[in-house]
Design an enzyme around this catalytic site. Structure first.
Site, short mmCIF file in Angstrom:
data_model
loop_
_atom_site.label_atom_id
_atom_site.label_comp_id
_atom_site.label_asym_id
_atom_site.label_seq_id
_atom_site.Cartn_x
_atom_site.Cartn_y
_atom_site.Cartn_z
N HIS A 123 0.87 -1.18 0.00
CA HIS A 123 0.00 0.00 0.00
C HIS A 123 0.91 1.23 0.00
CE1 HIS A 123 -2.79 2.92 1.90
NE2 HIS A 123 -3.76 2.13 1.48
N ASP A 200 2.97 -4.75 7.96
CA ASP A 200 1.75 -3.96 7.89
C ASP A 200 0.58 -4.96 7.92
OD1 ASP A 200 -0.51 -2.67 7.05
OD2 ASP A 200 0.34 -1.91 5.18
N GLN A 203 -4.63 -5.66 6.60
CA GLN A 203 -5.58 -6.59 5.97
C GLN A 203 -5.50 -7.98 6.58
OE1 GLN A 203 -7.81 -5.50 4.09
NE2 GLN A 203 -7.01 -3.54 3.37
N LYS A 226 -10.43 -1.07 10.09
CA LYS A 226 -10.61 -2.25 9.23
C LYS A 226 -10.97 -3.49 10.06
CE LYS A 226 -7.27 -0.39 6.01
NZ LYS A 226 -7.77 -0.09 4.66
N CYS A 364 -4.77 2.43 -3.72
CA CYS A 364 -3.56 2.97 -3.09
C CYS A 364 -2.39 2.02 -3.29
CB CYS A 364 -3.75 3.24 -1.61
SG CYS A 364 -4.94 4.52 -1.27
C1 LIG Z 1 -2.35 -3.01 3.47
C2 LIG Z 1 -2.71 -1.64 3.96
N1 LIG Z 1 -1.79 -0.90 4.56
C3 LIG Z 1 -2.06 0.33 5.01
C4 LIG Z 1 -3.29 0.91 4.87
C5 LIG Z 1 -3.51 2.28 5.37
O1 LIG Z 1 -4.38 2.31 6.43
P1 LIG Z 1 -4.88 3.67 7.05
O2 LIG Z 1 -5.35 4.50 5.92
O3 LIG Z 1 -5.98 3.27 7.97
O4 LIG Z 1 -3.73 4.28 7.78
C6 LIG Z 1 -4.29 0.17 4.24
C7 LIG Z 1 -5.64 0.74 4.07
O5 LIG Z 1 -6.13 1.03 3.03
C8 LIG Z 1 -3.98 -1.12 3.77
O6 LIG Z 1 -4.92 -1.86 3.16
#
Ligand SMILES: Cc1ncc(COP(=O)(O)O)c(C=O)c1O
Lengths: 406, 148
Positions: A123, A200, A203, A226, A364
């Site tokens: 992401h 991270d 998900q 999430k 993203c």
């Molecule tokens: C794999 C992953 N990392 C990071 C994020 C970023 O999360 P947040 O926007 O809640 O900080 C997301 C969310 O879209 C994600 O799916």
């Protein structure tokens, strides 16, 4: 272990709504999950009866709020099986957690020429903070490639990780592809060269039990929203020794032990990294979300979502013009796809009018789109409240898309 | 489904599948447009001779709405004076965003089909991107136009 779908659905008020006169089919939990009533109730009753600032007041309410805030920290610790509560830092979300590591740990411990390895399916939030550090500090960013199925290319990854590697930062589950990354294998590679590992888990945590000690990672981040919790709250787990060694990131109240104009002594972790009034209610809501998910149990969740993925992959696979992007054998609750001759944005609009909420776009993860040579994909993702009927609705919706574009 | 047909009218589907003037033009002014939300990309080429749009074409990749809009736009402005094209864009923009606009002279002709887009606020930018890009080309501003 089965899960009582009807009961779970009844817990989510948002799912009872109609969209354009049609029953809502919510298939975008990967972007953000809907909220079950116990989370909403926890937020409300906390604000109504237990609310005050934390760590500050001598009065009952403040002590109560502090207790509830710290109880949530303990719940997160148990949820991740971290060794101690102090290893759990409340942040705004995964994005903030990664930025905290990049700017505190990264600035303190990375030298020009040091290498950070990320995967090609990250992401943007696990790309851009490292690019910023690269531009500021002259570190080198290396990208571990992915295979045509959307798996991490392990051989190539192994060859990228070497003596200059100081950190490997990867997703646990890739948000645009659904791939579950082989964290253990990557940790083993990193350990060989003494590199740290950041995962991270955005998900992953809604869909599988995560044990940070068993995975043996240094840093683990996720976002509460999430995981059926509130927005604006997330978690950075870091090993205690790292949090002790890391300089503070933001300065302010709550993160100090004593302040004079000459010298400030910082508080111990995690307070050291929680400057300012935190999202207290968010932490409480996240605690409630964790309770909710754990009451259902990951055995049941995993079994249910695996069945859904198999069913959805099979049904979508029968649509001739449909291409699934991300065909790893180890996938979590995400199916990205394209339809020949129909732009994902048009798919999204038509499905929307059928009451079906999916995501259309680059998720993203623009490098992933480039890798698979698509501008965008449509993405259906599942949460605990989804069932086979939602997949059937999706397939019927796609049939309608194909009719319109026939 | 009737409301979906308001958006995805035959004319729009036709132009999205078989876009007209879908080519580059040598020696023409050009500008690029990008809608980061859905990844639509369009390059508009325009040749103005004595204040008249002598030739116009486009290239790119995007959703049905943006493709059809670009295609119908090229048909609508070819042979018109540049200031007429700008005026048409104002009218077009209004039709895509407001339901209180009138087109008493019927100036929009085929472009009227995009009035359905106003029911889909997130799609308005798809329809207007090619026009913004055309205006940028007319203004000699080749830098990428972004919708946000
Ligand atoms: C794999 C992953 N990392 C990071 C994020 C970023 O999360 P947040 O926007 O809640 O900080 C997301 C969310 O879209 C994600 O799916």
């Amino acid at each position: 272990m089965t899960l009582d779908l009807a009961r779970i659905r009844a817990d989510f008020p948002a799912l009872g709504q109609d969209m354009y006169g049609k029953h809502l089919t919510f298939l975008d939990s990967a972007a953000s999950a809907q909220k079950p009533r116990p989370v909403l109730d926890a937020l409300r009753s906390f604000y109504e009866f237990e609310y005050a600032n934390v760590h500050r007041g001598v009065y009952w309410l403040s002590q109560r709020a502090t207790e509830r805030y710290e109880q949530s920290r303990a719940k997160v610790r148990a949820f991740l099986n971290a060794a101690r509560d102090e290893e759990i830092v409340f942040v705004r979300g995964a994005t903030e957690g990664i930025n905290l590591v990049a700017q505190s740990w990264g600035r303190a411990f990375l030298q020009p020429g040091d290498e950070v390895v990320i995967s090609a399916m990250e992401h943007h939030s696990n790309i851009v903070p490292w690019q910023m550090l690269r531009d500021e500090r002259g570190i080198v960013l290396r990208i571990a490639p992915i295979t045509d199925d959307g798996d991490l290319d392990l051989a190539a990854t192994a060859s990228l990780i070497g003596p200059r590697t100081k950190l490997v930062a990867i997703a646990h589950v890739a948000n645009a592809l659904g791939t579950i990354l082989p964290v253990r294998e990557v940790v083993a590679m990193a350990r060989k060269v003494g590199a740290k590992v950041l995962v991270d888990g955005c998900q992953a945590v809604p869909h599988m039990a995560v044990d940070v000690r068993d995975l043996d990672v240094d840093f683990y981040v996720f976002s509460g929203h999430k995981l059926y919790g509130p927005t604006g709250i997330g978690i950075l787990y870091a090993r205690h020794e790292h949090l002790v060694a890391m300089p503070p990131w933001q300065g302010g109240g709550d993160m100090i032990r004593s302040v004079t104009f000459e010298k400030t002594e910082y508080a111990d972790p995690p307070a050291k990294f929680e400057a300012g009034t935190p999202h207290i209610a968010g932490a409480v809501g996240l605690g409630a979300a964790i309770d909710y998910v754990q009451a259902i149990g990951f055995d049941a969740i995993v079994a249910h979502e695996r069945d859904l993925m198999t069913y959805a992959t099979e049904r979508l696979g029968r649509i001739n013009s449909l291409r699934i992007i991300g065909t790893s054998k180890t996938k979590s609750s995400v199916i990205s796809f394209t339809l020949a001759g129909v732009h994902p944005h048009d798919i999204g609009t038509i499905l929307d009018r059928e009451g079906i909420a999916i995501r259309a776009g680059h998720h993203c993860a623009q490098p992933v789109m480039d890798r698979f040579e698509v501008a965008a994909t449509a993405r259906a993702s599942f949460g605990i409240h989804n069932g086979r009927d939602d997949v059937d609705a999706l397939v019927a919706g796609i049939t309608k898309v194909l009719e319109i574009f026939a | 489904m009737s409301d979906l047909r308001d958006l995805y009218q035959e004319v729009i589907l036709d132009h999205s599948k078989r876009p007209r003037n879908f080519h580059a033009i040598d020696g023409a002014e050009l500008a690029k447009g990008h809608n980061p939300l859905c990844g639509d990309r369009v390059t508009v080429f325009v040749k103005v001779v004595d204040g008249v749009i002598a030739d116009v074409g486009f290239q790119g990749d995007g959703c049905a709405i943006s493709k059809a809009s670009a295609s119908l736009m090229t048909e609508a402005v070819k042979g018109k004076r540049a200031d007429e094209a700008r005026h048409l864009f104002t009218l077009f923009h209004d039709v895509c965003t407001r339901d209180d606009v009138e087109d008493p002279e019927g100036e929009l002709e085929k472009l009227e089909v995009f009035s359905g887009v106003r029911e889909y606020p997130v799609r308005v930018k798809c329809a207007t991107l090619p026009w913004h890009t055309l205006v940028a080309a007319l203004d000699h501003k080749p830098d990428t136009i972004k919708t946000e």
